[in-house]
Design an enzyme around this catalytic site. Structure first.
Site, PDB file in Angstrom:
ATOM      1  N   ASP A   1     -11.324  38.740 -31.388  1.00 37.45           N
ATOM      2  CA  ASP A   1     -10.804  37.418 -31.719  1.00 37.45           C
ATOM      3  C   ASP A   1     -11.554  36.302 -30.991  1.00 37.45           C
ATOM      4  O   ASP A   1     -11.481  35.137 -31.361  1.00 37.45           O
ATOM      5  CB  ASP A   1      -9.311  37.329 -31.374  1.00 37.45           C
ATOM      6  CG  ASP A   1      -8.718  36.049 -31.937  1.00 37.45           C
ATOM      7  OD1 ASP A   1      -8.773  35.884 -33.172  1.00 37.45           O
ATOM      8  OD2 ASP A   1      -8.254  35.207 -31.161  1.00 37.45           O
TER       9      ASP A   1
ATOM     10  N   GLY B   1      -9.604  30.564 -34.606  1.00 37.72           N
ATOM     11  CA  GLY B   1     -10.568  31.112 -35.563  1.00 37.72           C
ATOM     12  C   GLY B   1     -10.144  30.990 -37.012  1.00 37.72           C
ATOM     13  O   GLY B   1     -10.880  30.472 -37.849  1.00 37.72           O
ATOM     14  N   LEU B   2      -8.917  31.395 -37.320  1.00 40.47           N
ATOM     15  CA  LEU B   2      -8.453  31.379 -38.703  1.00 40.47           C
ATOM     16  C   LEU B   2      -8.378  29.945 -39.222  1.00 40.47           C
ATOM     17  O   LEU B   2      -8.833  29.632 -40.318  1.00 40.47           O
ATOM     18  CB  LEU B   2      -7.074  32.060 -38.799  1.00 40.47           C
ATOM     19  CG  LEU B   2      -6.443  32.030 -40.185  1.00 40.47           C
ATOM     20  CD1 LEU B   2      -7.300  32.793 -41.183  1.00 40.47           C
ATOM     21  CD2 LEU B   2      -5.046  32.627 -40.136  1.00 40.47           C
TER      22      LEU B   2
ATOM     23  N   ASP C   1       0.809  -1.222   0.000  1.00 43.27           N
ATOM     24  CA  ASP C   1       0.000   0.000   0.000  1.00 43.27           C
ATOM     25  C   ASP C   1       0.841   1.271   0.000  1.00 43.27           C
ATOM     26  O   ASP C   1       0.302   2.367  -0.169  1.00 43.27           O
ATOM     27  CB  ASP C   1      -0.957   0.026   1.195  1.00 43.27           C
ATOM     28  CG  ASP C   1      -2.325  -0.491   0.791  1.00 43.27           C
ATOM     29  OD1 ASP C   1      -2.483  -0.881  -0.373  1.00 43.27           O
ATOM     30  OD2 ASP C   1      -3.238  -0.487   1.630  1.00 43.27           O
TER      31      ASP C   1
HETATM   32  S1  SF4 Z   1      -7.680  -2.305  -2.113  1.00 41.95           S
HETATM   33 FE1  SF4 Z   1      -7.135  -0.937  -0.441  1.00 41.95          FE
HETATM   34  S2  SF4 Z   1      -5.936  -2.167   0.948  1.00 41.95           S
HETATM   35 FE2  SF4 Z   1      -6.022  -3.281  -0.947  1.00 41.95          FE
HETATM   36  S3  SF4 Z   1      -4.159  -2.634  -2.043  1.00 41.95           S
HETATM   37 FE3  SF4 Z   1      -5.790  -1.264  -2.715  1.00 41.95          FE
HETATM   38  S4  SF4 Z   1      -5.650   0.456  -1.354  1.00 41.95           S
HETATM   39 FE4  SF4 Z   1      -4.512  -1.176  -0.395  1.00 41.95          FE
END
Ligand code: SF4
Length: 514
Positions: free
Chosen positions: A274, A409-410, A36
């Site tokens: 413009d 535009g042009l 994570d």
């Molecule tokens: S689902 Fe949630 S806990 Fe699982 S890897 Fe993704 S962020 Fe992390």
């Protein structure tokens, strides 16, 4: 279960990380599986922060599950406390840790570290990133801020800017300048740059400027109730909104609504000749509710565009967006499914999309220009240069952002007049989008067009474009052709006509021009 390839928001603990990373002197202990720590990259790479986020992960692995994962959490909390010596800590679980139910709150309570340790309840399977930021900031404010004597001079807190926020860094500078021009000092900016000690003195401000409702509305309401601080409801994105914001602040603070708009160039730029070709450009807006709300007004009232559809991905603000859509006379799209967004865009065939990084991808696929107005965003939307969205300079930045993706535009005239030209043929698309050329080349094949027409036809009758009509259709500049085609088919269906001739095309044109 829901099959998802792209998500507009991360899990709520990423929202908590955004608050922790924005602050100083605060540490976040996150009960989470190994891996994570990917979320660190959002801050060190996309936002390009020069330090790791103040987050310690327990990073439990499969083999830990048979043992005492709760102890892992306690050790991580102790280690983080010893190593970082924070003024306060927040503790919580990621999605996986939520399932093993180790109760970070209970464990932290038994440890008595002598600093505030604030537990976070973030339901990962029901809520998302913005909820995570809002809830975390609210819990921090509730735990630490207390009523106190107001500053002698009128002052305000700026609340809502967080880590990974779309242009939050520069919006702070811009809003600070707007307040200073009215003689109002900034007491605390939070969470961005604030320490827990700063949170403790938030009660000294006379009122709060709620910069981003997504991240701080709950805290703003709590402070209104418990610290007696009113908060602003207008987000100063766009010229009109900035003027309304100044009037609102003046009313709340009891000061003169002064504004030094000498730096403001946007209104003249959009009035200058413009910009005439911008009038009536059909735009579709999608993003977080705050930015969509503000930009819809800018698009219609300050750029002269026609808003043909709008929506947001954060359901917390669905009611606001529905109300906004009804004011604009369009359908609101409340969805976090990018395929639904893509379908809506395809159906409306706008000339420009104002959206997030997801809509940029959608725009690229459909050959429709897109300007980014809201998170989630890629690294290029954390620019080195000063680029706020709020206040006067924000309006200047917005003007440039909204004009750049469009065919000038042009070039628009050349594409229209010299369709057979080797350089300005319409399948070449705008000179600055490589992606559009390819998409249009496929659509330009006659068989494909017919197939598309047949595919779009309802079950009871098939619509066929006669070749002369098809040729005539191609005379319409490519960026409005999709709309013309759809309108003609709708018109034909209503009349019970199944073959579209040149006459049908022109009758439809006259019908919709009425
Ligand atoms: S689902 Fe949630 S806990 Fe699982 S890897 Fe993704 S962020 Fe992390």
């Amino acid at each position: 279960m829901k099959l998802t390839v792209w998500t507009y928001e991360g899990p709520p603990h990423v929202g908590a990380m955004r608050v922790a990373t924005a602050m100083k002197g605060l540490h976040y202990v996150l009960h989470a599986p190994q891996g994570d720590t990917y979320a660190d990259l959002l801050f060190t790479m996309i936002e390009r922060r020069n330090h790791r986020p103040p987050v310690s992960y327990t990073t439990f692995q499969a083999r830990d599950l048979g043992e005492d994962t709760a102890n892992l959490f306690k050790t991580a909390l102790h280690d983080a406390f010893d190593r970082f010596k924070p003024q306060a800590m927040i503790v919580g679980s990621s999605c996986t840790a939520e399932l093993i139910q180790d109760d970070p709150e209970g464990m932290a309570a038994t440890m008595d570290l002598g600093i505030p340790v604030i537990p976070l309840e973030l339901p990962s399977y029901q809520r998302k990133e913005n909820f995570g930021s809002d809830e975390t900031f609210y819990q921090i404010v509730k735990a630490i801020a207390r009523p106190m004597e107001r500053t002698a001079h009128v002052s305000a807190n700026l609340i809502g800017p967080v880590g990974l926020g779309f242009r939050h860094r520069d919006d702070i500078t811009e809003v600070t300048a707007l307040l200073e021009e009215m003689g109002i000092a900034v007491n605390v900016v939070a969470p961005m740059g604030a320490t827990p000690a700063d949170i403790a003195r938030m009660g000294a401000a006379h009122f709060n400027v709620l910069m981003y409702p997504e991240h701080a509305e709950t805290a703003a309401r709590w402070m209104e109730k418990n610290l007696g601080q009113p908060f602003t409801k207008t987000v100063p994105i766009g010229v009109g909104a900035t003027r309304d914001f100044i009037a609102e602040v003046a009313r709340i603070a009891g000061v003169e609504p002064k504004a030094d708009d000498a730096r403001l160039r946007m209104p003249w730029y959009s009035q200058s000749v413009d910009s005439t070709y911008l009038t009536g450009k059909r735009v579709f807006l999608f993003g977080d509710a705050t930015h969509v709300k503000a930009m819809a007004r800018v698009a219609r009232d300050e750029m002269g565009f026609e808003v043909v559809g709008l929506g947001c991905y954060n359901r917390e603000f669905a009611r606001d967006i529905r109300k906004l859509a009804s004011e604009f006379g369009v359908e609101a799209l409340i969805s976090d499914d990018y395929l639904e967004v893509e379908k809506a865009i395809e159906d409306l065939a706008p000339e420009m999309i104002l959206g997030t990084q997801m809509e940029r991808h959608i725009g690229k696929r459909l050959g429709i220009p897109c300007a980014v107005i809201s998170a989630p965003v890629h690294v290029q939307d954390f620019p080195a240069r000063y680029s706020p969205q709020m206040g006067w300079e924000g309006a200047n930045v917005i003007f440039d952002t909204l004009v750049h993706p469009l065919v000038m535009g042009l070039e628009e005239h050349l594409l229209h007049m010299f369709r057979e030209d080797f350089e300005f043929h319409d399948e070449a698309g705008a000179s600055h989008h490589g992606g559009a050329a390819k998409a249009r080349a496929v659509e330009a094949e006659p068989e494909t067009d017919q197939e598309a027409a047949a595919g779009a036809a309802p079950a009871e009758g098939e619509i066929v474009w006669l070749s002369a009509a098809e040729k005539e259709l191609k005379k319409i500049p490519f960026f409005v052709r999709g709309k013309a085609k759809r309108n003609t088919e709708k018109f034909a269906l209503e009349k019970g006509v199944h073959e579209i001739s040149v006459e049908t095309l022109y009758e439809a044109k006259a019908h919709y021009a009425r």
